[in-house]
Design a protein around this motif. Structure first.
Motif, PDB file in Angstrom:
ATOM      1  N   GLY A   1      50.366  48.980  76.968  1.00 51.50           N
ATOM      2  CA  GLY A   1      49.557  49.890  76.176  1.00 51.50           C
ATOM      3  C   GLY A   1      48.082  49.582  76.132  1.00 51.50           C
ATOM      4  N   GLY A   2      47.680  48.471  76.723  1.00 53.00           N
ATOM      5  CA  GLY A   2      46.263  48.151  76.744  1.00 53.00           C
ATOM      6  C   GLY A   2      45.506  49.073  77.692  1.00 53.00           C
ATOM      7  N   GLY A   3      44.182  48.958  77.659  1.00 55.64           N
ATOM      8  CA  GLY A   3      43.370  49.775  78.546  1.00 55.64           C
ATOM      9  C   GLY A   3      41.929  49.819  78.103  1.00 55.64           C
ATOM     10  N   LEU A   4      41.200  50.750  78.686  1.00 56.39           N
ATOM     11  CA  LEU A   4      39.777  50.946  78.381  1.00 56.39           C
ATOM     12  C   LEU A   4      39.631  52.180  77.490  1.00 56.39           C
ATOM     13  CD1 LEU A   4      36.739  50.410  78.886  1.00 56.39           C
ATOM     14  CD2 LEU A   4      36.955  51.862  80.930  1.00 56.39           C
ATOM     15  N   VAL A   5      38.910  52.011  76.398  1.00 56.58           N
ATOM     16  CA  VAL A   5      38.729  53.107  75.454  1.00 56.58           C
ATOM     17  C   VAL A   5      37.315  53.045  74.903  1.00 56.58           C
ATOM     18  CG1 VAL A   5      39.597  51.773  73.501  1.00 56.58           C
ATOM     19  CG2 VAL A   5      39.773  54.279  73.468  1.00 56.58           C
ATOM     20  N   GLN A   6      36.777  54.187  74.527  1.00 62.10           N
ATOM     21  CA  GLN A   6      35.454  54.210  73.920  1.00 62.10           C
ATOM     22  C   GLN A   6      35.529  53.799  72.455  1.00 62.10           C
ATOM     23  OE1 GLN A   6      33.873  58.180  74.641  1.00 62.10           O
ATOM     24  NE2 GLN A   6      32.741  57.408  76.420  1.00 62.10           N
ATOM     25  N   ALA A   7      34.436  53.310  71.960  1.00 55.97           N
ATOM     26  CA  ALA A   7      34.365  52.942  70.548  1.00 55.97           C
ATOM     27  C   ALA A   7      34.752  54.139  69.685  1.00 55.97           C
ATOM     28  CB  ALA A   7      32.960  52.477  70.193  1.00 55.97           C
ATOM     29  N   GLY A   8      35.565  53.866  68.670  1.00 55.52           N
ATOM     30  CA  GLY A   8      36.076  54.929  67.815  1.00 55.52           C
ATOM     31  C   GLY A   8      37.422  55.470  68.244  1.00 55.52           C
ATOM     32  N   GLY A   9      37.844  55.083  69.438  1.00 53.53           N
ATOM     33  CA  GLY A   9      39.112  55.558  69.961  1.00 53.53           C
ATOM     34  C   GLY A   9      40.299  54.756  69.459  1.00 53.53           C
ATOM     35  N   SER A  10      41.467  55.086  70.006  1.00 51.78           N
ATOM     36  CA  SER A  10      42.718  54.466  69.566  1.00 51.78           C
ATOM     37  C   SER A  10      43.556  54.030  70.763  1.00 51.78           C
ATOM     38  CB  SER A  10      43.543  55.458  68.733  1.00 51.78           C
ATOM     39  OG  SER A  10      42.860  55.863  67.570  1.00 51.78           O
ATOM     40  N   LEU A  11      44.347  53.018  70.527  1.00 50.60           N
ATOM     41  CA  LEU A  11      45.351  52.556  71.478  1.00 50.60           C
ATOM     42  C   LEU A  11      46.574  52.114  70.688  1.00 50.60           C
ATOM     43  CD1 LEU A  11      43.332  50.351  74.022  1.00 50.60           C
ATOM     44  CD2 LEU A  11      44.434  52.537  74.517  1.00 50.60           C
ATOM     45  N   ARG A  12      47.726  52.191  71.332  1.00 51.17           N
ATOM     46  CA  ARG A  12      48.956  51.677  70.730  1.00 51.17           C
ATOM     47  C   ARG A  12      49.587  50.670  71.673  1.00 51.17           C
ATOM     48  NH1 ARG A  12      54.905  54.258  69.768  1.00 51.17           N
ATOM     49  NH2 ARG A  12      55.354  53.348  67.725  1.00 51.17           N
ATOM     50  N   LEU A  13      49.657  49.443  71.214  1.00 57.91           N
ATOM     51  CA  LEU A  13      50.281  48.388  71.991  1.00 57.91           C
ATOM     52  C   LEU A  13      51.759  48.281  71.641  1.00 57.91           C
ATOM     53  CD1 LEU A  13      47.614  45.533  71.732  1.00 57.91           C
ATOM     54  CD2 LEU A  13      47.702  47.473  73.310  1.00 57.91           C
ATOM     55  N   SER A  14      52.559  47.944  72.649  1.00 58.41           N
ATOM     56  CA  SER A  14      53.983  47.699  72.447  1.00 58.41           C
ATOM     57  C   SER A  14      54.318  46.303  72.949  1.00 58.41           C
ATOM     58  CB  SER A  14      54.819  48.725  73.202  1.00 58.41           C
ATOM     59  OG  SER A  14      54.564  50.031  72.743  1.00 58.41           O
ATOM     60  N   CYS A  15      55.322  45.702  72.350  1.00 60.44           N
ATOM     61  CA  CYS A  15      55.824  44.402  72.775  1.00 60.44           C
ATOM     62  C   CYS A  15      57.338  44.487  72.811  1.00 60.44           C
ATOM     63  CB  CYS A  15      55.367  43.317  71.823  1.00 60.44           C
ATOM     64  SG  CYS A  15      56.127  41.704  72.115  1.00 60.44           S
ATOM     65  N   ALA A  16      57.890  44.495  74.011  1.00 61.87           N
ATOM     66  CA  ALA A  16      59.336  44.588  74.180  1.00 61.87           C
ATOM     67  C   ALA A  16      59.914  43.205  74.435  1.00 61.87           C
ATOM     68  CB  ALA A  16      59.661  45.524  75.333  1.00 61.87           C
TER      69      ALA A  16
ATOM     70  N   MET B   1      46.165  50.757  66.947  1.00 64.34           N
ATOM     71  CA  MET B   1      44.776  50.352  66.770  1.00 64.34           C
ATOM     72  C   MET B   1      43.899  51.598  66.739  1.00 64.34           C
ATOM     73  SD  MET B   1      44.599  47.005  69.253  1.00 64.34           S
ATOM     74  CE  MET B   1      44.698  47.983  70.744  1.00 64.34           C
ATOM     75  N   ASN B   2      43.288  51.848  65.611  1.00 69.95           N
ATOM     76  CA  ASN B   2      42.402  53.001  65.431  1.00 69.95           C
ATOM     77  C   ASN B   2      40.973  52.525  65.179  1.00 69.95           C
ATOM     78  OD1 ASN B   2      44.673  54.704  65.598  1.00 69.95           O
ATOM     79  ND2 ASN B   2      44.982  54.626  63.380  1.00 69.95           N
ATOM     80  N   SER B   3      40.032  53.444  65.322  1.00 67.56           N
ATOM     81  CA  SER B   3      38.612  53.143  65.070  1.00 67.56           C
ATOM     82  C   SER B   3      38.190  51.871  65.787  1.00 67.56           C
ATOM     83  CB  SER B   3      38.360  53.017  63.565  1.00 67.56           C
ATOM     84  OG  SER B   3      38.740  54.191  62.888  1.00 67.56           O
ATOM     85  N   LEU B   4      38.542  51.795  67.036  1.00 64.30           N
ATOM     86  CA  LEU B   4      38.272  50.571  67.808  1.00 64.30           C
ATOM     87  C   LEU B   4      36.782  50.326  67.952  1.00 64.30           C
ATOM     88  CD1 LEU B   4      41.130  50.919  70.380  1.00 64.30           C
ATOM     89  CD2 LEU B   4      40.722  48.902  68.968  1.00 64.30           C
ATOM     90  N   LYS B   5      36.424  49.050  67.961  1.00 67.40           N
ATOM     91  CA  LYS B   5      35.040  48.614  68.082  1.00 67.40           C
ATOM     92  C   LYS B   5      34.897  47.738  69.319  1.00 67.40           C
ATOM     93  CE  LYS B   5      34.751  48.267  63.032  1.00 67.40           C
ATOM     94  NZ  LYS B   5      34.447  47.361  61.891  1.00 67.40           N
ATOM     95  N   PRO B   6      33.696  47.633  69.875  1.00 68.52           N
ATOM     96  CA  PRO B   6      33.501  46.748  71.038  1.00 68.52           C
ATOM     97  C   PRO B   6      33.951  45.320  70.761  1.00 68.52           C
ATOM     98  CG  PRO B   6      31.626  48.196  70.798  1.00 68.52           C
ATOM     99  CD  PRO B   6      32.489  48.420  69.590  1.00 68.52           C
ATOM    100  N   GLU B   7      33.821  44.857  69.545  1.00 66.11           N
ATOM    101  CA  GLU B   7      34.243  43.489  69.220  1.00 66.11           C
ATOM    102  C   GLU B   7      35.756  43.316  69.185  1.00 66.11           C
ATOM    103  OE1 GLU B   7      32.089  45.434  67.521  1.00 66.11           O
ATOM    104  OE2 GLU B   7      32.259  45.086  65.340  1.00 66.11           O
ATOM    105  N   ASP B   8      36.504  44.396  69.331  1.00 67.75           N
ATOM    106  CA  ASP B   8      37.963  44.295  69.464  1.00 67.75           C
ATOM    107  C   ASP B   8      38.380  43.994  70.902  1.00 67.75           C
ATOM    108  OD1 ASP B   8      38.215  47.063  67.200  1.00 67.75           O
ATOM    109  OD2 ASP B   8      38.576  44.943  66.737  1.00 67.75           O
TER     110      ASP B   8
END
Length: 126
Positions: free
Chosen positions: A8-23, A83-90
């Motif tokens: 679920g990782g990747g490249l996103v712009q600041a303010g965007g969202s990602l959802r990580l999974s761990c199986a 993960m919502n409202s992502l920031k560059p420091e994330d």
């Protein structure tokens, strides 16, 4: 053989969202705490969030509180990090972790966790 596999990782712009999974595979962690940690280049691995076996106890690092949400599906032996409202420091490699130990509270230190995934890169552009 126990395996934790993040996705679920990747490249996103600041303010965007990602959802990580761990199986998890190889054993069930439905009775044990699980957690997310992250590590940026040149820094130590840091705690992000942890969840008790039944989801009743959840902890977040101050830096992600209000923006990230941890959850788990014990039937699927899977944990998630919304993960919502992502920031560059994330920006970091995000690792999931599991333990087979017994704790009075949900551990938030890396040394308490016995099993680790290989990590998934999250990059937030400004």
């Amino acid at each position: 053989q126990v395996q934790l596999v993040e996705s679920g990782g990747g490249l996103v712009q600041a303010g965007g969202s990602l959802r990580l999974s761990c199986a998890a595979s190889g054993r069930t962690f439905s009775s044990y705490p699980m957690a997310w940690f992250r590590q940026a280049p040149g820094t130590e691995r840091e705690f992000v969030s942890a969840i008790s076996w039944n989801g009743a106890a959840i902890y977040y690092a101050d830096s992600v509180k209000g923006r990230f949400t941890i959850s788990r599906d014990n039937g699927e032996n899977t944990m998630y990090l919304q993960m919502n409202s992502l920031k560059p420091e994330d920006t970091a490699v995000y690792y999931c972790a599991a333990t087979g130990g017994v704790f009075s509270t949900v551990p938030v230190t890396a040394r308490s966790y016995d099993y680790w995934g290989q990590g998934t890169q999250v990059t937030v552009s400004s």
